[in-house]
Design an enzyme around this catalytic site. Structure first.
Site, PDB file in Angstrom:
ATOM      1  CB  SER A  54      25.384 -21.326  27.826  1.00 29.36           C
ATOM      2  OG  SER A  54      24.790 -21.645  26.574  1.00 29.36           O
ATOM      3  N   PRO A 113      30.976 -23.637  24.315  1.00 26.32           N
ATOM      4  CG  PRO A 113      32.190 -21.698  23.874  1.00 26.32           C
ATOM      5  CD  PRO A 113      31.916 -23.068  23.327  1.00 26.32           C
ATOM      6  CE1 TYR A 114      22.716 -22.580  21.920  1.00 35.10           C
ATOM      7  CE2 TYR A 114      23.142 -24.928  21.693  1.00 35.10           C
ATOM      8  CZ  TYR A 114      22.249 -23.872  21.730  1.00 35.10           C
ATOM      9  OH  TYR A 114      20.905 -24.114  21.569  1.00 35.10           O
ATOM     10  CB  THR A 115      26.766 -27.755  24.624  1.00 33.98           C
ATOM     11  OG1 THR A 115      28.200 -27.731  24.697  1.00 33.98           O
ATOM     12  CG2 THR A 115      26.360 -28.009  23.183  1.00 33.98           C
ATOM     13  CG  ASP A 155      19.804 -27.318  21.970  1.00 29.43           C
ATOM     14  OD1 ASP A 155      19.798 -28.541  21.713  1.00 29.43           O
ATOM     15  OD2 ASP A 155      20.037 -26.448  21.107  1.00 29.43           O
TER      16      ASP A 155
END
Length: 224
Positions: A139, A135-137, A123
């Site tokens: 990962s 946490p998403y970014t 992404d």
């Protein structure tokens, strides 16, 4: 993606976690081009599930030409209130799942007498500072680093690259802005399409001289 690759002559083996009915519909479309294709249930946050999926793959297929890691969780988390459960849901699926899937795929690929390829789906958020998606970014940024490490270790027999989409679909759960407004931040002035991502996948599936790269398919959004 599975159907597009089947149209190009690939035999497809893919996994699903929760959406069995949707997955079965995809398999039906894929088998119109590739009757031997299969699917299997797999929770990639569990290494045992990943190993079982690859065991099933090996029972039915003799080689692994292309591995695409795309399983991902995505939801917002307010930084001061991130819970361990939220962290685990995001990082275990996105990062841990990708790592052990790549590891299992590489074990097969490095023994093959031809060049094979791994593509990780990340992404452009890996390079952005999103206040409510830490946490998403994190990962996705870590997956891009792993992509480079795997590329270095597995060369020259396995080429490893990443595709980082920009805004391709609009999720009303976290962004209900009209498409015109979202497009203002994109130099090419439009939201991306699945076809844009597939063009990048097919390029990397054909290329013999690209490895360790992150290809942003974002209409130029990172330029802003």
């Amino acid at each position: 993606m599975a159907t597009a690759l089947a149209e190009k002559g690939y035999s497809i083996f893919f996994t699903y976690r929760n959406s069995e009915k949707t997955a079965a519909g995809v398999l039906e479309k894929v088998r119109a081009f590739s009757p031997e294709s299969r699917m299997v249930h797999c929770d990639v946050s569990k290494v045992s599930d990943i190993h079982k999926a690859f065991d099933t793959f090996s029972e039915h297929f003799g080689s692994l030409d292309l591995l695409i890691t795309s399983a991902s969780n995505f939801f917002s988390t307010t930084l001061p209130e991130v819970t361990e459960e939220e962290w685990d849901r995001l990082v275990d699926t996105n990062l841990k799942g990708t790592f052990f899937t790549m590891q299992a795929g590489a074990a097969i690929m490095k023994e093959q007498p031809f060049v094979s390829r791994i593509i990780t789906m990340t992404d452009i958020a890996a390079d952005l500072v999103w206040r409510n998606f830490a946490p998403y970014t994190a990962s996705k940024n870590a997956i891009q680093h792993l992509t480079r490490v795997f590329a270095r270790v597995l060369a020259p027999n396995v080429l490893v690259n990443s595709i980082a989409p920009g805004t391709v679909t609009i999720n009303p759960e976290w962004n209900d802005a009209p498409e015109e407004e979202l497009s203002r931040n994109i130099p090419l002035k439009r939201i991306g399409s699945v076809e844009d991502i597939m063009d990048a996948v097919l390029f990397l599936a054909r290329s013999d001289y690209v490895t360790g790269q992150v290809i942003s398919v974002d209409g130029g959004r990172l330029l802003n």
